[in-house]
Design an enzyme around this catalytic site. Structure first.
Site, mmCIF file in Angstrom:
data_model
loop_
_atom_site.group_PDB
_atom_site.id
_atom_site.type_symbol
_atom_site.label_atom_id
_atom_site.label_comp_id
_atom_site.label_asym_id
_atom_site.label_seq_id
_atom_site.Cartn_x
_atom_site.Cartn_y
_atom_site.Cartn_z
ATOM 1 N N ASN A 136 0.817 -1.221 0.000
ATOM 2 C CA ASN A 136 0.000 0.000 0.000
ATOM 3 C C ASN A 136 0.850 1.271 0.000
ATOM 4 O OD1 ASN A 136 -2.034 -1.824 0.112
ATOM 5 N ND2 ASN A 136 -2.662 -1.402 2.218
ATOM 6 N N THR A 160 -16.013 37.872 -31.476
ATOM 7 C CA THR A 160 -16.879 37.388 -30.400
ATOM 8 C C THR A 160 -18.007 36.662 -31.119
ATOM 9 O OG1 THR A 160 -18.233 39.391 -30.360
ATOM 10 C CG2 THR A 160 -16.344 39.347 -28.862
ATOM 11 N N HIS A 161 -18.496 35.596 -30.543
ATOM 12 C CA HIS A 161 -19.524 34.761 -31.203
ATOM 13 C C HIS A 161 -19.055 34.274 -32.578
ATOM 14 C CE1 HIS A 161 -22.270 36.490 -28.152
ATOM 15 N NE2 HIS A 161 -21.624 37.598 -28.421
ATOM 16 N N SER A 205 -5.982 13.870 -49.099
ATOM 17 C CA SER A 205 -7.150 13.010 -49.186
ATOM 18 C C SER A 205 -6.864 11.924 -50.212
ATOM 19 C CB SER A 205 -8.362 13.833 -49.610
ATOM 20 O OG SER A 205 -9.335 12.986 -50.198
ATOM 21 N N LYS A 247 -7.104 18.479 -51.594
ATOM 22 C CA LYS A 247 -7.233 18.670 -50.150
ATOM 23 C C LYS A 247 -5.913 18.651 -49.393
ATOM 24 C CE LYS A 247 -10.844 17.817 -47.999
ATOM 25 N NZ LYS A 247 -11.713 18.709 -47.228
ATOM 26 N N ASN A 257 -5.562 18.515 -45.266
ATOM 27 C CA ASN A 257 -6.405 18.479 -44.069
ATOM 28 C C ASN A 257 -5.603 18.680 -42.777
ATOM 29 O OD1 ASN A 257 -8.706 17.939 -45.629
ATOM 30 N ND2 ASN A 257 -8.223 15.757 -45.652
ATOM 31 N N GLU A 275 -7.033 18.313 -35.565
ATOM 32 C CA GLU A 275 -8.283 17.614 -35.236
ATOM 33 C C GLU A 275 -8.058 16.547 -34.172
ATOM 34 O OE1 GLU A 275 -10.625 18.116 -39.482
ATOM 35 O OE2 GLU A 275 -9.244 16.466 -39.243
ATOM 36 N N GLN A 307 -6.220 0.515 -7.543
ATOM 37 C CA GLN A 307 -5.356 -0.001 -8.601
ATOM 38 C C GLN A 307 -5.752 0.578 -9.970
ATOM 39 O OE1 GLN A 307 -3.713 -4.093 -8.589
ATOM 40 N NE2 GLN A 307 -5.212 -4.513 -10.180
ATOM 41 N N LYS A 334 -4.013 3.911 -12.274
ATOM 42 C CA LYS A 334 -2.827 4.036 -13.134
ATOM 43 C C LYS A 334 -3.135 4.196 -14.609
ATOM 44 C CE LYS A 334 -0.591 1.332 -9.743
ATOM 45 N NZ LYS A 334 -1.955 1.144 -9.168
HETATM 46 N N1 ARG Z 1 -1.283 -3.480 -7.489
HETATM 47 C C1 ARG Z 1 -1.779 -2.814 -6.342
HETATM 48 C C2 ARG Z 1 -2.263 -1.423 -6.729
HETATM 49 O O1 ARG Z 1 -1.920 -0.976 -7.749
HETATM 50 C C3 ARG Z 1 -0.743 -2.697 -5.291
HETATM 51 C C4 ARG Z 1 -1.268 -2.540 -3.902
HETATM 52 C C5 ARG Z 1 -1.921 -3.782 -3.456
HETATM 53 N N2 ARG Z 1 -2.297 -3.738 -2.091
HETATM 54 C C6 ARG Z 1 -3.204 -4.591 -1.562
HETATM 55 N N3 ARG Z 1 -3.500 -4.435 -0.317
HETATM 56 N N4 ARG Z 1 -3.783 -5.506 -2.276
HETATM 57 O O2 ARG Z 1 -3.003 -0.783 -6.024
#
Ligand code: ARG
Length: 461
Positions: free
Chosen positions: A111, A156-157, A278, A284, A286, A291, A323, A326
């Site tokens: 953790n 504006t607008h 294109s 064209k 583009n 975009e 988790q 990420k």
């Molecule tokens: N892979 C876990 C995460 O990204 C790591 C921490 C896991 N901790 C646990 N108590 N299961 O959060």
């Protein structure tokens, strides 16, 4: 088979679908360098404080460095059964150095481990973002310098409003990306504390030195509350919200580039390196890159909303929900890096059509406000009356399908007797732009002053 890390309590291994939903190694392998740095700092602290022996620490450090090389050489075998980057590395460490590997996790939990790894990663990413923003601001400053007196319509607008200069318009983006840069700096400032040593949530009874690991990892100091340390993902949310605001700015710029590069506007031409052709229409060119910058803003907004939603109902402290922090951050980071780089290239490369801009600047009675201001300044009318008189002049010009400055003096005097020949001096777009000398206004001298002060700020940023 039961798990190598916690198998003691378990009689059998996970169902296949359990492994599939549980494993994060597919994406958190991106944290390998931060995980190894964190473990090296932690093991050094454990040895310094006498919690593990110097010999074991040596073995651990040697093994971790071997793993770093294996991963960077592409020789490391990542395994979903070992769930995440932390357990993949620890299990490999055990293969390499034997029982000493088992001492690394003393006074630590995944953790606080994942919290410190991810903070280190986001910190590096924010630092890269700051550099990319500085490059974009630099590109805008160069174009603003070149075009401090290039007249274009201000809108504006999306309707012609008053003439401005292209340099002034560029400087509006410098302000926007300058605020993004300061948001990045703010986020870095708040993020800069180490959660390592919070352990699972309650701290530890081992005599660890959290200040030592914080220092070794380049943080200002340790976080103050062990429960918060493992529950907090504000740094990820701040990265995402900063990215979303910045992406919004990039998207508005992208939209302007798309509009300006249409043949109907023709204000700018994109270089061949930032446009596509294109497959069917040979004429064209583009603005695909612009975009895609506009579109990728959608995924960054989605990433922010995804993590806000993951976090909103979570009781303290850690839950596995976290988790899911990420992929949102990795996805937004990848998109934002591309967007900033592509936009910097486009801004530096844009060919500006001064004639088209100048011509459009005069259309749509864009100097009507100047006429009203003249009536106030020279003829002494209250602004509301001047506005009304000017409205009648515009209506007359419109009915004649002509420009304001093409109305004769007699025609103007029929609308208001106080109008003299002198009024024509304010009806040209050039004089209109030149007259706007208020602080932050569009007069070329004022724009140049802002450019100079931003160049100094950027050198210090
Ligand atoms: N892979 C876990 C995460 O990204 C790591 C921490 C896991 N901790 C646990 N108590 N299961 O959060």
């Amino acid at each position: 088979t039961s798990n190598e890390m916690w198998g003691g309590r378990f009689a059998s291994g996970p169902a296949a679908v359990m492994e599939a939903i549980n494993a994060s190694i597919g994406f958190d392998r991106k944290l390998y360098a931060q995980d190894i740095r964190g473990s090296l700092a932690h093991s050094e602290m454990l040895a310094e404080t006498g919690i593990i022996s110097a010999e074991d620490q040596n073995r651990i450090a040697h093994g971790l460095n071997t793993i770093l090389r294996e991963i960077e050489a592409g020789e490391f075998v990542f395994s979903a059964a070992r769930e995440d980057i932390h357990m993949n590395i620890e299990a490999r460490l055990a293969e390499l150095i034997g029982p000493a590997a088992g001492r690394l996790h003393t006074a630590r939990s995944r953790n606080d481990q994942v919290a410190v790894d991810f903070r280190l990663w986001v910190k590096e990413e924010l630092t890269r973002t700051a550099e990319a923003l500085k490059a974009l601001i630099g590109a805008f400053l160069a174009r603003a310098d070149e075009h401090a007196a290039t007249i274009m319509p201000g809108f504006t607008h999306l309707q012609s409003a008053q003439p401005v200069t292209f340099g002034h318009h560029c400087m509006a983006y410098v302000e926007m990306f300058g605020r993004d840069l300061s948001r990045v700096r703010d986020a870095l400032e708040r993020l800069d504390e180490s959660p390592l040593g919070a352990a699972a949530l309650a701290g530890t009874g081992f005599p660890i030195d959290r200040a030592m690991t914080a220092r070794a990892l380049g943080f200002r100091g340790p976080t103050r509350n062990s429960i918060d340390s493992v529950s907090d993902r504000d740094f990820a949310l701040e990265f995402l919200s900063t990215a979303a605001i910045c992406a919004t700015h990039l998207s508005r710029l992208a939209e302007e580039i798309v509009i300006w590069s249409t043949p109907q506007f023709g204000f700018v031409r994109l270089s061949d390196s930032f446009s596509t052709g294109s497959s069917i229409m040979p004429q064209k060119k583009n603005p695909d890159a612009a975009e895609l910058v506009r579109a990728k803003t959608g995924r960054i907004n989605g990433d922010l909303l995804a993590l806000l939603t993951v976090m909103k109902g979570l009781p303290l402290a850690y839950s596995k929900d976290m988790q899911e922090d990420k992929e949102a951050v990795f996805d937004a980071a990848e998109a934002l890096e591309l967007m900033l780089a592509a936009m910097t290239g486009m801004v530096a490369d844009l060919a500006v059509d001064k004639t088209a801009m100048r011509k459009a600047a005069g259309a749509g009675y864009s100097t009507a406000t100047d006429l009203a201001d003249w009536l106030v300044r020279v003829a002494g009318l209250p602004f509301r009356e001047a506005h009304h008189v000017t409205g009648r002049a515009v209506a007359l010009a419109e009915s004649r399908k002509t420009a304001l400055e093409k109305l004769t003096l007699a025609e103007l005097q029929a609308i208001h007797a106080s109008i003299t020949e002198d009024v024509y001096s304010v009806l040209s777009v050039r004089n209109s732009v030149r007259s706007r000398t208020s602080f932050g206004g569009t007069a070329p001298g004022e724009v140049r002053r802002q450019i100079r002060s931003w160049k100094k700020r950027l050198a210090r940023a």
